[in-house]
Each structure stands twice: as structure tokens, then as C-alpha cells.
Scaffold this active site. Structure first.
Site, PDB file in Angstrom:
ATOM      1  N   ASP A 160       0.826  -1.205   0.000  1.00 12.46           N
ATOM      2  CA  ASP A 160       0.000   0.000   0.000  1.00 12.46           C
ATOM      3  C   ASP A 160       0.864   1.261   0.000  1.00 12.46           C
ATOM      4  OD1 ASP A 160      -2.348   1.495   0.141  1.00 12.46           O
ATOM      5  OD2 ASP A 160      -3.207   0.245   1.720  1.00 12.46           O
ATOM      6  N   ASP A 216      -9.672   3.807  -3.693  1.00 19.14           N
ATOM      7  CA  ASP A 216     -10.390   2.608  -3.243  1.00 19.14           C
ATOM      8  C   ASP A 216     -11.795   2.490  -3.821  1.00 19.14           C
ATOM      9  OD1 ASP A 216      -8.158   2.306  -1.734  1.00 19.14           O
ATOM     10  OD2 ASP A 216      -9.180   2.292   0.206  1.00 19.14           O
TER      11      ASP A 216
HETATM   12  C1  GLA Z   1      -5.831   1.537   1.452  1.00 19.49           C
HETATM   13  C2  GLA Z   1      -5.934   0.543   0.297  1.00 19.49           C
HETATM   14  C3  GLA Z   1      -7.104  -0.381   0.556  1.00 19.49           C
HETATM   15  C4  GLA Z   1      -6.909  -1.117   1.878  1.00 19.49           C
HETATM   16  C5  GLA Z   1      -6.707  -0.113   3.000  1.00 19.49           C
HETATM   17  C6  GLA Z   1      -6.297  -0.776   4.295  1.00 19.49           C
HETATM   18  O1  GLA Z   1      -6.934   2.383   1.500  1.00 19.49           O
HETATM   19  O2  GLA Z   1      -6.061   1.202  -0.916  1.00 19.49           O
HETATM   20  O3  GLA Z   1      -7.254  -1.310  -0.505  1.00 19.49           O
HETATM   21  O4  GLA Z   1      -5.801  -1.969   1.772  1.00 19.49           O
HETATM   22  O5  GLA Z   1      -5.698   0.842   2.677  1.00 19.49           O
HETATM   23  O6  GLA Z   1      -6.041   0.127   5.326  1.00 19.49           O
END
Ligand code: GLA
Length: 694
Positions: A160, A216
Site C-alpha cells: 500500500d 479505493d
Molecule cells: C488503502 C488501500 C485499501 C486497503 C486499506 C487498508 O486504503 O487502498 O485497498 O488496503 O488501505 O487500510
């Protein structure tokens, strides 16, 4: 540089020595490097449904459910633990450790449990000082963390982008890619930096096999279509083994209806996206399971037909997305984003399948089959998608006559254009047909060509009888310095070449591709992703086909090589030379044009292929790869059975040459590159789009 010059004097044999000899560093060839994977990853991830509310019992129960529901047999094999698996501090040795109460048995035991069920375990960290949930992450701990995961038996890392103290993505993601590679364990590297800093460019260079293209997803229709829109223009960057990741599936979650679930799944399948489930598999309704287990739709996702799916038409709420399949058929999704049921239509020609008197259609959601003379149409519910696999089933049309043809003089199977019709031999100008002015890119005028406006596509029929296509492309002078577009050339729906983003006022860029064996050619212009389609007046200057050579086409990079030597690391298939390790190059790029297929070498080199008298023509673009930052000079030659058939002038980074050589009756073909007086420095020599007509 010194060692390279000395070895040059010893010739090609020395080039072989540098790979295997004592002066070579520990070459990674014995180590399965992260990198190409066989198909888009399929599995499950904890985040979308459970967030931080995870523990080892959930992971075990999910693994059991993947088996009991039949999802494993459908291909879902990765069980990925997302954020919140780790304790809030590292251990005394500086290693990440599992959360003590939620993962008391440890991750190794969990990996054993998952592996015992024929599944794989994925884990999560961030290229920063902390994860998105404020837990310890891996920036500057890459080596120890990669080794920890390898020792546990981890199979995939989602990495990430939270907690970054402001360091460049390339540096942070390369450090982890190198650390994963050094473990010697094949750990699929899933880059999650939300589409920032062009992960589709740097991702494959740092060992990534998939890279998030966006922020996301959430469990709503608005989120699904918003992410879908952000995929447009990225289709050129996915390649076999390396995939754009529009984020995990929300099928079965939140407010998505059954219709929306099937549409979401259809779209992610044509995008060649990773199919990572995000719902609770311990209690999955039969209707949801039937979406997730649709073998026909999964087959579209997993088959690499030469390109990922892309949007080929957009009429507001009605969109058409299509993906070529390796058997020559095309998968198409007819999407209705509107509030009411609507008819969504396309044609076989618009899918790159023109030229046949009849087509067979298979509805991938109902299994029904039908035939058509070219029209493809469905009544699609609000927020729904129809999905078909379309194949030619009739008689093929006669090909163009032997000789050279301007595309503007040929009939077009289909055309579409962003602002009025695509024009023949004049610029796009405004929306009226025939209202253009003479074509002009920069200061270069063209008597013949196509005046287009993004998004645009022109389809022409080759009937497998044309061996090369060449053109010059750029924004028409009528846009001034405005406009930004990308030009793409497709053969049978497969991406053959694409230009850098071209902006108003620039000189034209030449694109040459081999078209041997293709039935149709598609000339597409898409938005350059900088300013929308405003002023995107795009010209194909003097687009010319050379026809008269029937036969089968194949890429030299897809054939067995009788031998291959290259000065600096091995000759590479479908990527540039890169550095010394195998498979470390990037998309072959010559003078502003990118080629998904071809051979990347470092002069002096010699790649030999057996022709056994079966082939008639070899075509390629010989050039210096852009990765040398515009340095290097090379002479290319084509030698067969001891006879030199072609020798290029001295090629520089700005003077690639189109090679088109008669190889009729030849037994063995050698593609040879030689250094020039300036020595070996930066001689990254590409046989871009190297193709045979046989
Ligand atoms: C980010 C990523 C997500 C998830 C969250 C976890 O937002 O893009 O897909 O992994 O972190 O905290």
C-alpha cells in the site's frame, strides 16, 4: 563501462562469458523473480467486507469456504489478509509480528492451513512508515520484512501507499521488489499506490505483476462506474503477465443489486482485472455464487488474447467494452448506466471482427447462442450488462488488391469519431461531414490521410493479405498548441503499437507495424488523459498499407529461438534489454512509439530462428530503445543461411528504420546487431514488432 569495452573487442563469444563467467554478479536466473504471472490473480481479500475486524479464524473459515463452495475449482486460489494483521510494534529483532490476540497461532501456521487446502496466502504492508490503519509498515524495513514473509510461506504481497514521508514511488516500490526477489520465493507483488506516479509505467520495472490504477472501491454502483471510467486510456499498459488493477470486487457487498453484481463482474472480467472477491464467503447466497462461478465469464478474464479489454464506444449511458480472445473471438460487454432499460448496440466490425458474412454469438450470462450478419444488440436493464462472445462463422470477404493503398482510399468496415465523422484526406475541423482543411501536423502537410477527433476508430479489412502498415501521427495544426491524444494501432483487436501522448504543435511521429496474418486493422485515437478531449484533433498522415502477401503471421518473440546471444544480459522477448538480469526490461519504445511485441537486445547480438523454408517475409522496426535516454548507435542486419539479406544504416535513437525483407526459401534467420565506432555504450538495440509471414 570499461569492462564492457574490453569484452566488445573479444566479440560475441565474450558477451556470453559475461553472463555465466566469474566476473558476473550472482545472476538471478535460478531465482524465480516476481514479475509475470500466468493470468490475472483470482482469490479473496479481507478488506472490503471486514476492514480491521479480522482474525485467524476468519481466514481459516474463508479458506474452507473457498473449497466447499467450489470457488477454488473456479480458480480462486489466493486468500489475502489485508491491513491490521500485525501487532502495533515490531519484535526485539525488528521483525513484524502478528497481532497477539487476533493471530495467536502466527502467520506461518495460517499459511500451512491455507496451503493444505490447495490455496495460497497473501499478506499486506505499506511503502511507508505506517499502514493506512496506523500500524507498522515496511519503508526502510524491506529486506527483513520480505524475508519474514518468505519464511512464513507467503505467496503474495499487497503493498500500500500510506505513511509515505514524501519519497518517490519508484524508489519505495523498487526497494520492496528487490527485497522480494532476493528471498528466492515467488511472491506475487501487488502494487497499491492508487494510480499515483504512473504505476503502469514503473510497476512492471520493479517486479510488480499488478498495480492499482485508482483510489479505493466501495460497495456502490457509483463507485464501480467511477473506477471503470478511470481505466480508459490505461489499456495499453497491461500485458500478458502484468495487469492493471481497478481494485477488488464488491460483488455481494453493500448496496449492489443482483443486476449490478453481474455487470461489475462482467466489466472486471473484460478489463483482465484481478478477480479478488471481497464478500463474506462463509455465507454467500446462491445467486451471488452463481455470478462469481460463471465459468464463461471467468474464461474471458483469464485468457490473454493479446490485449486487455477497452471501451470501444460510449454513447452517454450506453457503453461497449470489448476484449480479444486467443481463439480469435471477441468478448463484448454492452453496459447500460442509465436509470431505465435501454437497447445497447454495436457491430462485429466495431469489435475488430469485420469481413465475415455471418457471426455466432454466445450469451455468457444465459448460455443462449444466436447468429447475426453483424449487428449486436441487447435490451439491457438499468445498471446492467449483457455479455457475449462473438466469432466469425461465415465466408470472408476478398482482401485488398496487391500493392500499396492509402487507408483513405479503401472502404472502411466501421468508423466512429468524437466530433462529427472521421474525414478522408482532410482535417476534422467541426462536426459537419467534409468541412475539413488539408491535413497538417506541426509544419508537415499530408495530401492523404484521416482527420479524426478523440475518441475515434477507423476499421479496415486486410483479409490477411497485407504485410505492413505505416503512418505519421499527431495533432492537427488547426488545434494550435492545444489537444493531447494517444494513437493506437490494433490488428484483430490486439494492440500492435501506440504512440506517446502527442500534443498540439509537435512534429509528426512515425508508426510502422507488421500486419502479416491479420484480418482487420483498427486505427484508434484516445484522449491523452491530460485535459479531456478538448481540441483533440488527431491526424493519421498518409496511412499506407502494403498488401499482396497472403499467409500466417507470427511474432518472432513467440517462436523458439535456435540460439540467442546478447552483450548485456540475455536477448529479451517482448521487452527491452533493461539491465543485465533476464526479463528486466520494459515495453519496447523506439522514437516515441511503444511496441508490445518484439525483441530487446544489446549490441552485439544475434538471435536465430528456424524458418525451414516456410516463410516469405520478415518485418520489424530496428531502433534504439528509449531506455538509453537517447544514446547508442547500432547497425542492424538480417542474415539467412550465410547470406546478408539486409544491412541498416547506422541507427540512432531518433532514426529507427523499417525492415521488410524477403526470406523466401531460407532455412535459418539471424537477426544481428553490431556496435559502431563509439563502442558498446548504451547500444540497446530493439527489433520492435519483429514479425514473420509464413
Ligand atoms: C488503502 C488501500 C485499501 C486497503 C486499506 C487498508 O486504503 O487502498 O485497498 O488496503 O488501505 O487500510
Amino acid at each position: 563501462m570499461k569492462i564492457r569495452s574490453v569484452l566488445t573487442m573479444l566479440g560475441v563469444a565474450a558477451a556470453f562469458v559475461i553472463v555465466v563467467g566469474p566476473t558476473a554478479p550472482a545472476v538471478a536466473s535460478a531465482t524465480p523473480a516476481p514479475g509475470p504471472i500466468s493470468a490475472p490473480v483470482m482469490g479473496w481479500n479481507s478488506w472490503n467486507k471486514f476492514g480491521c475486524n479480522i482474525d485467524e479464524n476468519l481466514i481459516k473459515a474463508t479458506a474452507d469456504a473457498i473449497v466447499s463452495t467450489g470457488l477454488r475449482e473456479s480458480g480462486y486460489t489466493y486468500v489475502n489478509i489485508d491491513d491490521c494483521w500485525m501487532a502495533s510494534t515490531r519484535d526485539a529483532q525488528g521483525r513484524l509480528q502478528p497481532h497477539p490476540t487476533r493471530f495467536p497461532g502466527g502467520i506461518k501456521a495460517l499459511a500451512d492451513y491455507v496451503h493444505a487446502r490447495g490455496l495460497k496466502l497473501g499478506i499486506y504492508s505499506s511503502a511507508g512508515n505506517n499502514t493506512c490503519q496506523g500500524l507498522p509498515a515496511s519503508l526502510d524495513h524491506e529486506v527483513v520484512d520480505a524475508q519474514t514473509w518468505a519464511s512464513w510461506g507467503i505467496d503474495l504481497l499487497k503493498y500500500d501507499n500510506c505513511g509515505n514521508p514524501g519519497r518517490p514511488a519508484l524508489e519505495r516500490y523498487k526497494a520492496m521488489g528487490d527485497a522480494l526477489k532476493a528471498t528466492g520465493r515467488h511472491i506475487v507483488y501487488s502494487i497499491c499506490n492508487w494510480g499515483r506516479e504512473d504505476p503502469w509505467v514503473f510497476g512492471p520495472n520493479v517486479g510488480g505483476s499488478l498495480w492499482r490504477t485508482t483510489g479505493d472501491i466501495s460497495a456502490s454502483w457509483a463507485s464501480v462506474v467511477s473506477l471503470l471510467d478511470q481505466q480508459v486510456g490505461l489499456e495499453a499498459f497491461a500485458r500478458k503477465g502484468y495487469y492493471n488493477d481497478p481494485d477488488m470486487l464488491e460483488v455481494g457487498n453493500g448496496s449492489l443489486t443482483a443486476t449490478e453484481n453481474a455487470a461489475h463482474f462482467s466489466l472486471w472480467s473484460v478489463l483482465a482485472a484481478p478477480l479478488i472477491l471481497g464478500n463474506d464467503l462463509r455465507s454467500v447466497p446462491a445467486a451471488t455464487l452463481s455470478v462469481l462461478r460463471n465459468a464463461d465469464v471467468i474464461a474471458v478474464n483469464q485468457d490473454w488474447g493479446g490485449s486487455q479489454g477497452r471501451k470501444i464506444a460510449d454513447a452517454g449511458d450506453a457503453e461497449v467494452w470489448a476484449k480479444p480472445m486467443s481463439d480469435g473471438s471477441v468478448a463484448v460487454v454492452l453496459l447500460n448506466r442509465g436509470a431505465a432499460t435501454a437497447t445497447v448496440s454495436t457491430s462485429a466490425a466495431a469489435l475488430g471482427l469485420g469481413g465475415s458474412s455471418a457471426y455466432g454469438l454466445r450469451d455468457l450470462w444465459t448460455g443462449a447462442t444466436s447468429t447475426s450478419t453483424g449487428a449486436i444488440s441487447a435490451s439491457v436493464p438499468s445498471h446492467g450488462a449483457a455479455m457475449y462472445r462473438v466469432s466469425r462463422s461465415g465466408a470472408l470477404a476478398a482482401p485488398p488488391a496487391a500493392g500499396t493503398h492509402q487507408v483513405s482510399d479503401l472502404p472502411w468496415l466501421a468508423s466512429s469519431n468524437g466530433y462529427g465523422p472521421a474525414e478522408r484526406d482532410e482535417s476534422n475541423n467541426t462536426t459537419a461531414a467534409g468541412d475539413g482543411v488539408p491535413l497538417k501536423i506541426g509544419t508537415t502537410s499530408f495530401a492523404k490521410g484521416i482527420g479524426a477527433h478523440a475518441d475515434s476508430a477507423v476499421h479496415v479489412y486486410l483479409g490477411r493479405a497485407c504485410r505492413t502498415f505505416t503512418t505519421q501521427v499527431g495533432v492537427d495544426a488547426e488545434s494550435g498548441t492545444a489537444g493531447s491524444v494517444r494513437f493506437q494501432v490494433y490488428g484483430d483487436g490486439r494492440l500492435l503499437a501506440y504512440s506517446d501522448v502527442k500534443t498540439g504543435g509537435q512534429a509528426p511521429t512515425r508508426i510502422t507495424v507488421g500486419t502479416a496474418g491479420y484480418t482487420t486493422l483498427e486505427l484508434r485515437v484516445t484522449d491523452g488523459r491530460t485535459n479531456g478531449i478538448t481540441s483533440d484533433h488527431a491526424d493519421w498522415g498518409s496511412p499506407t498499407l502494403t498488401c499482396g502477401a497472403a499467409g500466417t503471421g507470427s511474432s518472432v518473440s513467440d517462436r523458439t529461438w535456435a540460439s540467442a546471444v546478447s552483450y548485456f544480459g540475455p536477448a529479451e522477448r517482448d521487452r527491452s534489454n533493461g539491465e543485465r538480469p533476464a526479463e528486466d526490461g520494459s515495453v519496447i519504445t523506439v522514437n516515441g512509439v511503444h511496441y508490445p511485441k518484439g525483441i530487446g537486445t544489446h549490441a552485439a547480438s544475434d538471435v536465430a530462428v528456424a524458418l525451414d523454408g516456410a516463410c516469405t517475409r520478415f518485418t520489424a522496426v530496428a531502433g534504439i530503445d528509449a531506455e538509453t535516454a537517447n544514446r547508442g548507435t547500432v547497425v542492424f542486419s538480417v542474415v539467412a543461411d550465410g547470406v546478408t539479406l539486409y544491412t541498416s544504416p547506422t541507427v540512432t535513437s531518433t532514426t529507427p528504420v523499417a525492415v521488410d525483407v524477403d526470406v523466401t526459401g531460407r532455412t535459418t534467420l539471424h537477426l544481428v546487431t553490431a556496435n559502431t565506432a563509439d563502442g558498446t555504450t548504451y547500444d540497446h538495440a530493439d527489433w520492435a514488432d519483429a514479425r514473420l509471414l509464413c
